[in-house]
Design a protein around this motif. Structure first.
Motif, PDB file in Angstrom:
ATOM      1  N   PHE A 226       0.778  -1.344   0.070  1.00 43.31           N
ATOM      2  CA  PHE A 226       0.097   0.128   0.050  1.00 43.31           C
ATOM      3  C   PHE A 226       0.768   1.370  -0.117  1.00 43.31           C
ATOM      4  O   PHE A 226       0.343   2.102  -0.488  1.00 43.31           O
ATOM      5  CB  PHE A 226      -0.943   0.026   1.093  1.00 43.31           C
ATOM      6  CG  PHE A 226      -0.320  -0.139   2.518  1.00 43.31           C
ATOM      7  CD1 PHE A 226      -0.010   1.178   3.189  1.00 43.31           C
ATOM      8  CD2 PHE A 226       0.053  -1.384   3.116  1.00 43.31           C
ATOM      9  CE1 PHE A 226       0.676   1.128   4.427  1.00 43.31           C
ATOM     10  CE2 PHE A 226       0.472  -1.554   4.158  1.00 43.31           C
ATOM     11  CZ  PHE A 226       0.880  -0.418   5.079  1.00 43.31           C
ATOM     12  N   VAL A 227       2.162   1.220   0.550  1.00 38.51           N
ATOM     13  CA  VAL A 227       3.031   2.234   0.499  1.00 38.51           C
ATOM     14  C   VAL A 227       3.644   2.465  -1.011  1.00 38.51           C
ATOM     15  O   VAL A 227       3.589   3.567  -1.312  1.00 38.51           O
ATOM     16  CB  VAL A 227       3.986   2.182   1.735  1.00 38.51           C
ATOM     17  CG1 VAL A 227       5.044   3.231   1.652  1.00 38.51           C
ATOM     18  CG2 VAL A 227       3.290   2.157   2.978  1.00 38.51           C
ATOM     19  N   GLU A 228       3.778   1.439  -1.511  1.00 35.12           N
ATOM     20  CA  GLU A 228       4.401   1.549  -2.707  1.00 35.12           C
ATOM     21  C   GLU A 228       3.237   1.768  -3.946  1.00 35.12           C
ATOM     22  O   GLU A 228       3.569   2.873  -4.859  1.00 35.12           O
ATOM     23  CB  GLU A 228       4.792   0.066  -3.265  1.00 35.12           C
ATOM     24  CG  GLU A 228       6.135  -0.504  -2.554  1.00 35.12           C
ATOM     25  CD  GLU A 228       7.338   0.433  -2.868  1.00 35.12           C
ATOM     26  OE1 GLU A 228       7.265   1.142  -3.738  1.00 35.12           O
ATOM     27  OE2 GLU A 228       8.626   0.062  -2.357  1.00 35.12           O
ATOM     28  N   ALA A 229       2.070   1.467  -3.508  1.00 36.56           N
ATOM     29  CA  ALA A 229       0.995   1.985  -4.606  1.00 36.56           C
ATOM     30  C   ALA A 229       0.689   3.629  -4.203  1.00 36.56           C
ATOM     31  O   ALA A 229       0.928   4.117  -5.324  1.00 36.56           O
ATOM     32  CB  ALA A 229      -0.314   1.204  -3.839  1.00 36.56           C
ATOM     33  N   ALA A 230       0.761   4.019  -3.093  1.00 43.09           N
ATOM     34  CA  ALA A 230       0.777   5.334  -2.874  1.00 43.09           C
ATOM     35  C   ALA A 230       1.844   6.291  -3.623  1.00 43.09           C
ATOM     36  O   ALA A 230       1.593   7.222  -4.142  1.00 43.09           O
ATOM     37  CB  ALA A 230       0.704   5.737  -1.383  1.00 43.09           C
ATOM     38  N   ARG A 231       3.010   5.704  -3.298  1.00 43.65           N
ATOM     39  CA  ARG A 231       4.109   6.330  -4.152  1.00 43.65           C
ATOM     40  C   ARG A 231       4.101   6.229  -5.513  1.00 43.65           C
ATOM     41  O   ARG A 231       4.383   7.211  -6.123  1.00 43.65           O
ATOM     42  CB  ARG A 231       5.380   5.333  -3.362  1.00 43.65           C
ATOM     43  CG  ARG A 231       6.678   6.057  -3.982  1.00 43.65           C
ATOM     44  CD  ARG A 231       8.067   5.693  -3.549  1.00 43.65           C
ATOM     45  NE  ARG A 231       8.149   5.732  -1.893  1.00 43.65           N
ATOM     46  CZ  ARG A 231       8.006   4.354  -1.427  1.00 43.65           C
ATOM     47  NH1 ARG A 231       7.820   3.316  -1.897  1.00 43.65           N
ATOM     48  NH2 ARG A 231       8.108   4.506  -0.122  1.00 43.65           N
ATOM     49  N   ALA A 232       3.690   5.117  -5.956  1.00 43.54           N
ATOM     50  CA  ALA A 232       3.270   5.027  -7.601  1.00 43.54           C
ATOM     51  C   ALA A 232       2.299   5.960  -8.007  1.00 43.54           C
ATOM     52  O   ALA A 232       2.359   6.412  -9.190  1.00 43.54           O
ATOM     53  CB  ALA A 232       3.145   3.549  -7.979  1.00 43.54           C
ATOM     54  N   CYS A 233       1.249   6.341  -7.111  1.00 43.98           N
ATOM     55  CA  CYS A 233       0.006   7.290  -7.457  1.00 43.98           C
ATOM     56  C   CYS A 233       0.617   8.703  -7.571  1.00 43.98           C
ATOM     57  O   CYS A 233      -0.159   9.620  -7.721  1.00 43.98           O
ATOM     58  CB  CYS A 233      -0.929   7.106  -6.931  1.00 43.98           C
ATOM     59  SG  CYS A 233      -1.785   5.458  -7.025  1.00 43.98           S
ATOM     60  N   GLY A 234       1.727   8.765  -7.172  1.00 41.19           N
ATOM     61  CA  GLY A 234       2.395  10.369  -7.175  1.00 41.19           C
ATOM     62  C   GLY A 234       2.196  10.969  -5.698  1.00 41.19           C
ATOM     63  O   GLY A 234       2.432  12.355  -5.483  1.00 41.19           O
ATOM     64  N   SER A 235       2.107  10.326  -4.783  1.00 42.05           N
ATOM     65  CA  SER A 235       1.994  10.917  -3.324  1.00 42.05           C
ATOM     66  C   SER A 235       3.109  11.110  -3.000  1.00 42.05           C
ATOM     67  O   SER A 235       4.212  10.538  -3.069  1.00 42.05           O
ATOM     68  CB  SER A 235       1.026   9.814  -2.317  1.00 42.05           C
ATOM     69  OG  SER A 235      -0.248   9.556  -2.555  1.00 42.05           O
ATOM     70  N   GLY A 236       3.272  12.548  -2.215  1.00 46.80           N
ATOM     71  CA  GLY A 236       4.686  12.823  -1.547  1.00 46.80           C
ATOM     72  C   GLY A 236       4.922  12.083  -0.412  1.00 46.80           C
ATOM     73  O   GLY A 236       4.030  11.341   0.309  1.00 46.80           O
ATOM     74  N   PRO A 237       5.926  12.301   0.121  1.00 44.70           N
ATOM     75  CA  PRO A 237       6.445  11.698   1.494  1.00 44.70           C
ATOM     76  C   PRO A 237       5.549  12.073   2.548  1.00 44.70           C
ATOM     77  O   PRO A 237       5.295  11.139   3.631  1.00 44.70           O
ATOM     78  CB  PRO A 237       7.838  11.999   1.838  1.00 44.70           C
ATOM     79  CG  PRO A 237       8.563  12.539   0.345  1.00 44.70           C
ATOM     80  CD  PRO A 237       7.241  13.035  -0.495  1.00 44.70           C
ATOM     81  N   TRP A 238       5.252  13.418   2.679  1.00 47.14           N
ATOM     82  CA  TRP A 238       4.413  13.929   3.872  1.00 47.14           C
ATOM     83  C   TRP A 238       3.074  13.280   3.745  1.00 47.14           C
ATOM     84  O   TRP A 238       2.667  12.713   4.891  1.00 47.14           O
ATOM     85  CB  TRP A 238       4.141  15.516   3.794  1.00 47.14           C
ATOM     86  CG  TRP A 238       3.394  15.910   4.641  1.00 47.14           C
ATOM     87  CD1 TRP A 238       1.836  16.511   4.597  1.00 47.14           C
ATOM     88  CD2 TRP A 238       3.520  16.075   6.320  1.00 47.14           C
ATOM     89  NE1 TRP A 238       1.292  16.575   5.671  1.00 47.14           N
ATOM     90  CE2 TRP A 238       2.381  16.546   6.812  1.00 47.14           C
ATOM     91  CE3 TRP A 238       4.524  15.928   7.011  1.00 47.14           C
ATOM     92  CZ2 TRP A 238       2.354  16.970   8.069  1.00 47.14           C
ATOM     93  CZ3 TRP A 238       4.523  16.067   8.302  1.00 47.14           C
ATOM     94  CH2 TRP A 238       3.462  16.421   8.879  1.00 47.14           C
ATOM     95  N   ARG A 239       2.458  13.139   2.811  1.00 43.81           N
ATOM     96  CA  ARG A 239       1.084  12.598   2.719  1.00 43.81           C
ATOM     97  C   ARG A 239       0.974  10.904   2.860  1.00 43.81           C
ATOM     98  O   ARG A 239       0.291  10.329   3.402  1.00 43.81           O
ATOM     99  CB  ARG A 239       0.514  12.799   0.995  1.00 43.81           C
ATOM    100  CG  ARG A 239      -0.826  12.081   1.166  1.00 43.81           C
ATOM    101  CD  ARG A 239      -1.341  12.135  -0.319  1.00 43.81           C
ATOM    102  NE  ARG A 239      -2.894  11.842  -0.485  1.00 43.81           N
ATOM    103  CZ  ARG A 239      -3.901  12.410  -0.214  1.00 43.81           C
ATOM    104  NH1 ARG A 239      -3.729  13.748   0.154  1.00 43.81           N
ATOM    105  NH2 ARG A 239      -5.227  11.928  -0.274  1.00 43.81           N
TER     106      ARG A 239
END
Length: 335
Positions: A226-239
């Motif tokens: 889920f962290v990799e998916a959020a990172r792949a969707c363009g979410s920044g570190p803070w989000r």
């Protein structure tokens, strides 16, 4: 007529008997794929906490102590005495200032007796002492949790140089003789707010413990799907940190926070007992115990009353913290 030509159900038609959108009849078992309400984990935690007799007793005791601390001025007014008022009629000047009557002067006028020599009401001083002790403990715990969680989550998520710097800072802080430094700081600082200074000094040396716990949890989550998916969707570190990582480590953090409180209460009491904590006439449980040592043979109630309050506070928050750790972080204390 084919399935494709079947008419759509109208507003008055009964819903389908099965399927993912079918309603669950009352009392029927919930399917495993049914959506879980957002507050279901907290309801489960509350039910398990309240269902255990020891946890329930500890929760009630902790809530009563917090209520006493919040309503200390009102309770002292109900008792009829302020924590700094002297009552010369309650002590016997011919017996070294010992209280009149049995059990340290306990009676209708002084519910828990009075202090020797001064005649100050013990009930008023104990409830105000609860206010000072719990205020310092909760404020110092808040500093420790916020600082430790921020440092641990940053070290675990970013890794690399950030992890190295923060980990060495944790090691340095934990290896520092914190108690000696606390005593030195509290002895040197004279014209300062003692409550604020104690809170800051205790909080500065307490954050590495929770930081290590949070760092380990963040390391295990940084490469989860889920962290990799959020990172792949363009979410920044803070989000990612606030929306993905932090909610998943909230259980261990809450359990560790509850276990921190009794240690903070004991630290404040120890510093006040050594004479470097809050100063008279501000009451504190540790200060009262230190003053009562000289009277434990002639007036044992003076020693017993603050000691019982301190013991109950530490025991209640310890039991409560152990129960929350078993519920929210069942693998936290196991290999």
């Amino acid at each position: 007529m084919s399935i494709a030509d079947a008419p759509a159900p109208g507003p008055g038609d009964a819903p389908a008997a099965d399927g993912p959108g079918a309603p669950v009849p009352p009392g029927a078992p919930v399917p495993p794929d049914a959506p879980v309400p957002p507050d279901a984990p907290w309801r489960t935690t509350w039910r398990r906490l309240w269902g255990d007799r020891g946890s329930r007793t500890a929760l009630i005791a902790a809530a009563l102590l917090i209520l006493i601390a919040l309503t200390a001025p009102l309770l002292s007014r109900l008792g009829g005495w302020s924590p700094t008022a002297f009552d010369a009629d309650a002590i016997d000047p011919y017996l070294g200032g010992l209280p009149h009557g049995t059990l340290g002067g306990i009676g209708a006028e002084h519910w828990l007796g009075v202090e020797p020599v001064t005649g100050r009401d013990l009930f008023a001083r104990v409830v105000h002492g609860a206010q000072v002790s719990l205020l310092i403990a909760f404020a110092a715990t808040a500093i420790v949790v916020v600082t430790g969680t921020a440092a641990g989550i940053a070290a675990g998520y970013f890794g690399g140089r950030v992890d190295t710097v923060l980990s060495r800072l944790m090691d340095l802080t934990m290896s520092f003789p914190s108690l000696i430094f606390m005593i030195a700081m509290m002895s040197v600082a004279q014209d300062v707010n003692r409550v604020v200074l104690m809170t800051a000094v205790i909080g500065v040396f307490g954050w590495p413990g929770i930081a290590r716990v949070v760092r380990a949890e963040a390391l295990s989550l940084r490469h989860r799907e889920f962290v990799e998916a959020a990172r792949a969707c363009g979410s920044g570190p803070w989000r990612i940190l606030t929306r993905q990582v932090l909610p998943n480590i909230s259980g261990p953090v809450i359990a560790f926070t509850t276990l921190l409180i009794p240690g903070m209460i004991s630290t404040e009491a120890a510093l006040s007992f050594l004479g470097v904590g809050v100063r008279p006439p501000t009451p504190s449980w540790g200060q009262m115990i230190a003053e009562a040592v000289a009277y434990y043979e002639t007036d044992p109630m003076y020693f017993i009353v603050p000691s019982v309050f301190l013991f109950v506070a530490v025991l209640a928050f310890t039991v409560l913290g152990d129960a929350l750790r078993d519920i929210l972080d069942p693998q936290g204390g196991r290999p």
